[in-house]
Design an enzyme around this catalytic site. Structure first.
Site, PDB file in Angstrom:
ATOM      1  N   SER A 143       0.795  -1.234   0.000  1.00  0.00           N
ATOM      2  CA  SER A 143       0.000   0.000   0.000  1.00  0.00           C
ATOM      3  C   SER A 143       0.823   1.277   0.000  1.00  0.00           C
ATOM      4  O   SER A 143       0.249   2.370  -0.038  1.00  0.00           O
ATOM      5  CB  SER A 143      -0.978   0.016   1.179  1.00  0.00           C
ATOM      6  OG  SER A 143      -2.088  -0.812   0.892  1.00  0.00           O
ATOM      7  N   LYS A 145      -0.064   3.627  -2.702  1.00  0.00           N
ATOM      8  CA  LYS A 145      -1.067   4.700  -2.589  1.00  0.00           C
ATOM      9  C   LYS A 145      -0.443   6.080  -2.395  1.00  0.00           C
ATOM     10  O   LYS A 145      -1.125   7.097  -2.566  1.00  0.00           O
ATOM     11  CB  LYS A 145      -2.051   4.385  -1.470  1.00  0.00           C
ATOM     12  CG  LYS A 145      -2.895   3.142  -1.740  1.00  0.00           C
ATOM     13  CD  LYS A 145      -3.938   2.924  -0.671  1.00  0.00           C
ATOM     14  CE  LYS A 145      -4.791   1.702  -0.964  1.00  0.00           C
ATOM     15  NZ  LYS A 145      -4.115   0.435  -0.642  1.00  0.00           N
ATOM     16  N   SER A 156      -6.342   2.988   4.060  1.00  0.00           N
ATOM     17  CA  SER A 156      -5.706   2.371   2.895  1.00  0.00           C
ATOM     18  C   SER A 156      -6.697   1.518   2.115  1.00  0.00           C
ATOM     19  O   SER A 156      -6.400   0.394   1.705  1.00  0.00           O
ATOM     20  CB  SER A 156      -4.500   1.528   3.341  1.00  0.00           C
ATOM     21  OG  SER A 156      -3.598   1.328   2.284  1.00  0.00           O
TER      22      SER A 156
END
Length: 420
Positions: free
Chosen positions: A61, A64, A121
Site C-alpha cells: 500500500s 497509494k 488504505s
C-alpha cells in the site's frame, strides 16, 4: 570443472525456486522477499542510514503514496476539487480488503477519499479515484508509471493503483524516499493529509493504524503498507529543530518489528544531524534477523521445493556473478536476492553518489577525489531543484558499483549505489 558446474547449478536453482515459490508464499503469513531501509535528509540529499535500499521490493500500500501524488497533482491543476464526487463502480466495490465497503453507485467527496486512503488504505476507494481521474484504472496506472519516470523513480513499476499482490508491482526504498520527498515539496498545501489520524464515514469513526506517525516525536506523516509477499512496510516523515528526514522500511516480519526499527533509525539519524559536526557521518545499525526471520513451516516448504526443482535446472551459458543471488527466503545479508525485476540487471547501468553539496565546485571536487581512490569511473554532477548538487561517478554495473562503494566506505567516503 565439477565445482564450476555445481556453482552454476546452484545459481539457477536459486532463481528458479525463488520464482516458483512466490505464488506459494502469497498464501503464507511471513515476509520472505527481503528487508530494506533508508533514511535521508531530503533538503540536502544526505544519506543517514542505508540497508539494501536499491533492492527491488513489493511496495504493497505504499503504492497509494503515488496514487495520492496523482490526486494532488489533479487538484493543483484544477482537474478536480475537494468536493468532486467519487463514484464506486462494480470494479471498485469488488476489490479485496482493506476496503471502505461502499455500495455500487455510492459516492463520497474527494476530500474524504483522501483521508480514507491515508488512514484505512482502502483499495475500493483507490480504484474509484483512479477511474474518476483517468476513466479507468488501467489508464491511471499508465499515468502513474509516466509520473514515476518523470520523478526519477528508476526502479519502480506499477500495475495497479492500490498495491494488492502483483509480481510486477515493484519499487525500492530509494525510490519511495524520492517519492515522499517530492510529494512533500510539490504539494505543501495537501501534505498535511498524511498526518490525518481518523475519518468519519456513515457515522463511524475509523482510527489510523500508523502508530509511528501518531506517536513518534516530530513525525509529520506518511504511509503504511502490507501484503504477505512484502511484509510490513512504512514511510515516515519527521522534523526536529528544523531538520527534516524521511525514513523507509520494507519487509518487517510484524508491524511492531517494523515500527521499532523505524523509530530506532529515525532517532539515531536525528542524533547525527543535530549533534555531530561530521557532515559525512552515518549511523551504523545491524539488522536483527529476528525481525524478518522466516517461520520454520515456510522454510520446510521451500526446502521441499528445492529438492524437487533442482533436477529441472538447465545448464547455464554464462557463469553467475559471485554472491549475487541467494534464495529469496533467507534472513537478509548484504547480497540478498531481489524479487523479479522489471528489466535485466546484467544490462543495467549504475552510478554511485559520493555526496551532496551546496556548491557545484565542491560536488565536482568530491567526484574527482573519489575517482582517485577508485582508479576508474567518470565524474558527473547532478544539480537538484533545491539548490544542492550531487557528486556522482558513472560507468558501473551493479556488482562493480557495489564493490566501488565498499572501497570508498572503507575510506570514510559517503557512497550510495544508484541505478541510472
Amino acid at each position: 570443472m565439477k565445482s564450476y558446474i555445481s556453482r552454476l547449478t546452484n545459481f539457477f536453482a536459486a532463481i528458479l525456486i525463488a520464482l516458483i515459490s512466490m505464488p506459494l508464499l502469497a498464501g503464507l503469513t511471513y515476509a520472505n522477499t527481503g528487508f530494506s531501509a533508508l533514511v535521508i535528509e531530503p533538503d540536502t540529499g544526505r544519506i543517514l542510514y542505508e540497508y539494501n535500499s536499491n533492492e527491488a521490493r513489493y511496495p504493497a500500500s505504499l503504492t497509494k503514496v503515488m496514487t495520492l501524488y496523482m490526486i494532488f497533482d489533479a487538484l493543483k491543476h484544477g482537474q478536480v476539487n475537494l468536493n468532486t464526487s467519487i463514484v464506486f463502480s462494480q470494479k471498485a466495490v469488488s476489490q479485496q480488503p482493506s476496503k471502505l465497503g461502499a455500495k455500487l453507485g455510492e459516492t463520497i467527496p474527494l476530500e474524504l477519499a483522501i483521508k480514507i486512503l491515508v488512514v484505512k488504505s482502502a483499495n475500493d476507494v483507490s480504484v474509484a479515484v483512479a477511474e474518476k481521474l483517468s476513466g479507468s484504472e488501467d489508464a491511471f496506472v499508465i499515468q502513474m508509471n509516466n509520473m514515476a519516470k518523470k520523478l526519477g523513480l528508476q526502479q519502480t513499476n506499477f500495475t495497479n493503483s492500490h498495491g494488492l499482490p502483483s509480481l510486477k508491482q515493484l519499487s525500492t526504498a530509494h525510490d519511495m524516499a524520492i517519492l515522499a520527498s517530492r510529494i512533500q515539496k510539490d504539494f505543501p498545501k495537501y501534505f498535511h493529509n498524511f498526518s490525518v489520524t481518523s475519518f468519519v464515514y456513515n457515522d463511524k469513526v475509523t482510527e489510523t493504524h500508523n502508530r509511528v506517525m501518531r506517536d513518534y516525536y516530530g513525525a509529520t506523516g506518511m504511509k503504511t503498507g502490507y501484503i504477505r509477499l512484502s511484509g510490513f512496510n512504512l514511510i515516515t516523515t519527521a522534523t526536529r529543530s528544523n531538520k527534516r528526514i524521511i525514513g523507509v522500511v520494507f519487509g518487517g516480519k510484524t508491524a511492531k518489528d517494523r515500527d521499532e526499527f523505524m523509530t530506532l533509525i529515525l532517532d539515531k539519524s536525528f542524533e547525527v544531524l543535530l549533534n555531530s559536526r561530521n557532515k559525512k557521518m552515518r549511523i551504523d545499525i545491524a539488522v536483527n534477523p529476528d525481525i524478518i526471520v522466516v517461520h520454520p513451516s515456510v522454510q520446510a516448504q521451500i526446502d521441499a521445493q528445492k529438492a524437487t526443482q533442482k533436477k529441472q535446472v538447465k545448464t547455464a551459458i554464462t557463469p553467475p556473478i559471485k554472491k549475487q543471488v541467494k534464495t529469496a527466503i533467507t534472513p537478509p545479508t548484504k547480497n540478498q536476492v531481489q524479487p523479479p525485476k522489471a528489466s535485466s540487471q546484467s544490462s543495467a547501468k549504475y552510478s554511485i553518489q559520493v555526496g551532496s553539496f551546496k556548491e557545484y565546485k565542491n560536488a565536482q571536487a568530491q567526484s574527482h577525489s573519489a575517482i582517485k581512490i577508485l582508479g576508474k569511473g567518470r565524474a558527473r554532477v547532478a544539480s537538484l531543484q533545491n539548490g544542492y548538487h550531487r557528486a556522482l561517478i558513472d560507468t558501473f554495473n551493479q556488482q562493480s558499483a557495489a564493490n566501488a562503494c565498499s572501497k570508498l566506505k572503507a575510506k570514510d567516503v559517503e557512497c550510495l549505489v544508484i541505478r541510472q
